[in-house]
Design a protein around this motif. Structure first.
Motif, PDB file in Angstrom:
ATOM      1  N   LEU A  21       0.618  -0.887  -0.021  1.00 14.10           N
ATOM      2  CA  LEU A  21       0.275   0.148  -0.316  1.00 14.10           C
ATOM      3  C   LEU A  21       1.030   1.224  -0.008  1.00 14.10           C
ATOM      4  O   LEU A  21       2.222   1.188   0.665  1.00 14.10           O
ATOM      5  N   ASP A  22       0.887   2.387  -0.409  1.00 20.23           N
ATOM      6  CA  ASP A  22       1.261   3.418  -0.737  1.00 20.23           C
ATOM      7  C   ASP A  22       0.514   4.136   0.924  1.00 20.23           C
ATOM      8  O   ASP A  22      -0.453   3.829   1.018  1.00 20.23           O
ATOM      9  N   TYR A  23       1.457   5.312   0.463  1.00 29.40           N
ATOM     10  CA  TYR A  23       0.735   6.233   1.400  1.00 29.40           C
ATOM     11  C   TYR A  23      -0.747   6.773   1.528  1.00 29.40           C
ATOM     12  O   TYR A  23      -1.766   6.771   2.616  1.00 29.40           O
ATOM     13  N   ALA A  24      -1.681   7.049   0.310  1.00 29.24           N
ATOM     14  CA  ALA A  24      -3.493   7.530   0.577  1.00 29.24           C
ATOM     15  C   ALA A  24      -3.872   6.116   0.822  1.00 29.24           C
ATOM     16  O   ALA A  24      -4.853   6.416   1.752  1.00 29.24           O
ATOM     17  N   ALA A  25      -3.526   4.850   0.321  1.00 28.07           N
ATOM     18  CA  ALA A  25      -4.299   3.936   0.793  1.00 28.07           C
ATOM     19  C   ALA A  25      -4.192   3.955   2.010  1.00 28.07           C
ATOM     20  O   ALA A  25      -4.607   3.332   2.436  1.00 28.07           O
ATOM     21  N   LYS A  26      -3.583   3.751   2.250  1.00 29.15           N
ATOM     22  CA  LYS A  26      -2.212   3.921   3.908  1.00 29.15           C
ATOM     23  C   LYS A  26      -3.517   4.353   4.655  1.00 29.15           C
ATOM     24  O   LYS A  26      -4.079   4.279   6.395  1.00 29.15           O
ATOM     25  N   LEU A  27      -4.092   6.049   4.794  1.00 28.66           N
ATOM     26  CA  LEU A  27      -4.334   7.324   5.183  1.00 28.66           C
ATOM     27  C   LEU A  27      -5.942   6.783   5.158  1.00 28.66           C
ATOM     28  O   LEU A  27      -6.501   6.338   5.859  1.00 28.66           O
ATOM     29  N   LYS A  28      -5.927   6.692   3.569  1.00 28.99           N
ATOM     30  CA  LYS A  28      -7.913   5.513   3.921  1.00 28.99           C
ATOM     31  C   LYS A  28      -8.188   5.046   4.894  1.00 28.99           C
ATOM     32  O   LYS A  28      -9.275   5.171   5.465  1.00 28.99           O
ATOM     33  N   ALA A  29      -7.696   4.075   4.273  1.00 26.79           N
ATOM     34  CA  ALA A  29      -7.590   2.678   5.223  1.00 26.79           C
ATOM     35  C   ALA A  29      -7.373   2.871   6.742  1.00 26.79           C
ATOM     36  O   ALA A  29      -8.218   2.368   7.619  1.00 26.79           O
ATOM     37  N   THR A  60      -0.862  15.706  -3.919  1.00 22.95           N
ATOM     38  CA  THR A  60       0.348  16.026  -3.619  1.00 22.95           C
ATOM     39  C   THR A  60       1.192  14.595  -2.429  1.00 22.95           C
ATOM     40  O   THR A  60      -0.027  13.980  -2.225  1.00 22.95           O
ATOM     41  N   GLU A  61       2.228  15.090  -1.893  1.00 29.21           N
ATOM     42  CA  GLU A  61       2.599  13.662  -1.458  1.00 29.21           C
ATOM     43  C   GLU A  61       3.796  14.141  -0.385  1.00 29.21           C
ATOM     44  O   GLU A  61       3.942  15.521  -0.345  1.00 29.21           O
ATOM     45  N   PRO A  62       2.872  14.137   0.774  1.00 30.06           N
ATOM     46  CA  PRO A  62       3.454  14.344   1.855  1.00 30.06           C
ATOM     47  C   PRO A  62       5.065  13.995   2.096  1.00 30.06           C
ATOM     48  O   PRO A  62       5.517  13.353   1.343  1.00 30.06           O
ATOM     49  N   ASP A  63       5.558  14.731   2.923  1.00 36.21           N
ATOM     50  CA  ASP A  63       7.706  14.892   2.877  1.00 36.21           C
ATOM     51  C   ASP A  63       7.506  13.108   3.567  1.00 36.21           C
ATOM     52  O   ASP A  63       7.260  12.395   3.889  1.00 36.21           O
ATOM     53  N   ALA A  64       8.932  13.368   3.142  1.00 35.16           N
ATOM     54  CA  ALA A  64      10.032  11.699   4.136  1.00 35.16           C
ATOM     55  C   ALA A  64       9.257  11.546   5.602  1.00 35.16           C
ATOM     56  O   ALA A  64       8.728  10.426   5.405  1.00 35.16           O
ATOM     57  N   PHE A  65       9.125  12.317   6.373  1.00 35.70           N
ATOM     58  CA  PHE A  65       8.307  12.518   8.144  1.00 35.70           C
ATOM     59  C   PHE A  65       7.592  11.862   7.994  1.00 35.70           C
ATOM     60  O   PHE A  65       7.015  10.461   8.380  1.00 35.70           O
ATOM     61  N   THR A  66       6.919  13.065   7.164  1.00 38.10           N
ATOM     62  CA  THR A  66       5.552  12.164   7.136  1.00 38.10           C
ATOM     63  C   THR A  66       4.510  10.986   6.480  1.00 38.10           C
ATOM     64  O   THR A  66       3.987  10.570   7.521  1.00 38.10           O
ATOM     65  N   ARG A  67       5.895  10.663   6.058  1.00 44.08           N
ATOM     66  CA  ARG A  67       5.252   9.111   5.238  1.00 44.08           C
ATOM     67  C   ARG A  67       5.935   8.476   6.729  1.00 44.08           C
ATOM     68  O   ARG A  67       4.916   6.528   6.381  1.00 44.08           O
ATOM     69  N   THR A  68       6.854   8.229   7.552  1.00 47.38           N
ATOM     70  CA  THR A  68       6.963   7.791   8.566  1.00 47.38           C
ATOM     71  C   THR A  68       6.140   7.166   8.593  1.00 47.38           C
ATOM     72  O   THR A  68       5.812   6.462  10.125  1.00 47.38           O
ATOM     73  N   MET A  69       5.220   8.573   9.493  1.00 46.33           N
ATOM     74  CA  MET A  69       4.748   8.729  10.873  1.00 46.33           C
ATOM     75  C   MET A  69       3.250   8.563   9.929  1.00 46.33           C
ATOM     76  O   MET A  69       2.155   7.480  10.968  1.00 46.33           O
ATOM     77  N   ILE A  70       2.863   8.322   8.757  1.00 46.06           N
ATOM     78  CA  ILE A  70       1.806   7.656   8.321  1.00 46.06           C
ATOM     79  C   ILE A  70       2.069   5.672   8.726  1.00 46.06           C
ATOM     80  O   ILE A  70       0.765   5.328   8.863  1.00 46.06           O
ATOM     81  N   ASP A  71       3.479   5.622   7.923  1.00 42.10           N
ATOM     82  CA  ASP A  71       3.789   3.921   8.330  1.00 42.10           C
ATOM     83  C   ASP A  71       3.317   3.450  10.092  1.00 42.10           C
ATOM     84  O   ASP A  71       2.465   2.929  10.316  1.00 42.10           O
ATOM     85  N   VAL A  72       3.753   4.435  10.759  1.00 40.18           N
ATOM     86  CA  VAL A  72       3.686   4.307  12.502  1.00 40.18           C
ATOM     87  C   VAL A  72       2.277   4.334  12.573  1.00 40.18           C
ATOM     88  O   VAL A  72       1.768   3.534  12.995  1.00 40.18           O
ATOM     89  N   ILE A  73       1.921   5.431  11.966  1.00 37.69           N
ATOM     90  CA  ILE A  73       0.126   5.168  12.531  1.00 37.69           C
ATOM     91  C   ILE A  73      -0.453   4.079  11.846  1.00 37.69           C
ATOM     92  O   ILE A  73      -1.810   3.081  11.931  1.00 37.69           O
ATOM     93  N   TYR A  74      -0.280   3.668  10.580  1.00 38.87           N
ATOM     94  CA  TYR A  74      -1.101   2.787   9.855  1.00 38.87           C
ATOM     95  C   TYR A  74      -0.907   1.006  10.920  1.00 38.87           C
ATOM     96  O   TYR A  74      -2.026   0.921  10.745  1.00 38.87           O
ATOM     97  N   ASP A  75       0.543   1.307  11.339  1.00 39.95           N
ATOM     98  CA  ASP A  75       0.595  -0.346  11.909  1.00 39.95           C
ATOM     99  C   ASP A  75      -0.566  -0.240  13.336  1.00 39.95           C
ATOM    100  O   ASP A  75      -0.964  -1.301  13.473  1.00 39.95           O
ATOM    101  N   ASP A  76       0.047   1.080  13.706  1.00 41.78           N
ATOM    102  CA  ASP A  76      -1.484   0.195  14.642  1.00 41.78           C
ATOM    103  C   ASP A  76      -2.207   1.895  15.199  1.00 41.78           C
ATOM    104  O   ASP A  76      -2.487   2.323  15.939  1.00 41.78           O
ATOM    105  N   PRO A  77      -3.687   2.060  14.519  1.00 41.23           N
ATOM    106  CA  PRO A  77      -4.661   2.756  14.937  1.00 41.23           C
ATOM    107  C   PRO A  77      -5.138   3.159  15.597  1.00 41.23           C
ATOM    108  O   PRO A  77      -4.871   4.244  15.839  1.00 41.23           O
ATOM    109  N   GLU A  78      -5.309   2.529  16.461  1.00 45.40           N
ATOM    110  CA  GLU A  78      -6.381   2.279  17.421  1.00 45.40           C
ATOM    111  C   GLU A  78      -5.141   3.123  18.366  1.00 45.40           C
ATOM    112  O   GLU A  78      -5.330   4.481  18.968  1.00 45.40           O
TER     113      GLU A  78
END
Length: 90
Positions: A21-29, A60-78
Motif C-alpha cells: 500500500l502507498d501512503y494514500a491507501a494507508k491513510l484511507k484504510a 500532493t505527496e507528504p514529505d519523508a518524515f510524514t510518510r514514516t509517521m503514516i506508516d507508524v499510525i497505519y501499524d497501530d491506528p487505535e
C-alpha cells in the motif's frame, strides 16, 4: 498459481503477491478502521483537511518524515489515535 474457477469458494492465494500500500491507501484504510471522516482525522493529526484530501487523492505527496509517521499510525491506528487524543487534551 492454479487457475481460479468462478465457482471456487476457497481459491488458492498462495502464489498471489499483492502490491504494498502507498501512503494514500494507508491513510484511507486507517481512517476507515477508525471510522473517522476527513475532518475528524485531519483534526486528530493537526493538519488541514485540504492537506489530507490532497494526500488521499494523490495530488500532493507528504514529505519523508510524514510518510514514516503514516506508516507508524497505519501499524497501530487505535493506539496512535489514543495517544494523539491525549495530546489534544494535554
Amino acid at each position: 498459481m492454479a487457475d481460479i474457477l468462478p465457482d471456487d469458494d476457497n481459491p488458492d492465494w498462495s502464489g498471489f503477491d499483492p502490491a504494498p500500500l502507498d501512503y494514500a491507501a494507508k491513510l484511507k484504510a486507517t481512517r476507515a478502521r477508525l471510522s473517522m471522516n476527513q475532518d475528524t482525522f485531519s483534526a486528530l493529526l493537526h493538519i488541514p483537511r485540504s492537506t489530507l484530501q490532497n494526500w488521499e487523492q494523490r495530488r500532493t505527496e507528504p514529505d519523508a518524515f510524514t510518510r514514516t509517521m503514516i506508516d507508524v499510525i497505519y501499524d497501530d491506528p487505535e493506539g496512535m489515535a489514543e495517544r494523539l487524543r491525549h495530546k489534544l487534551v494535554a
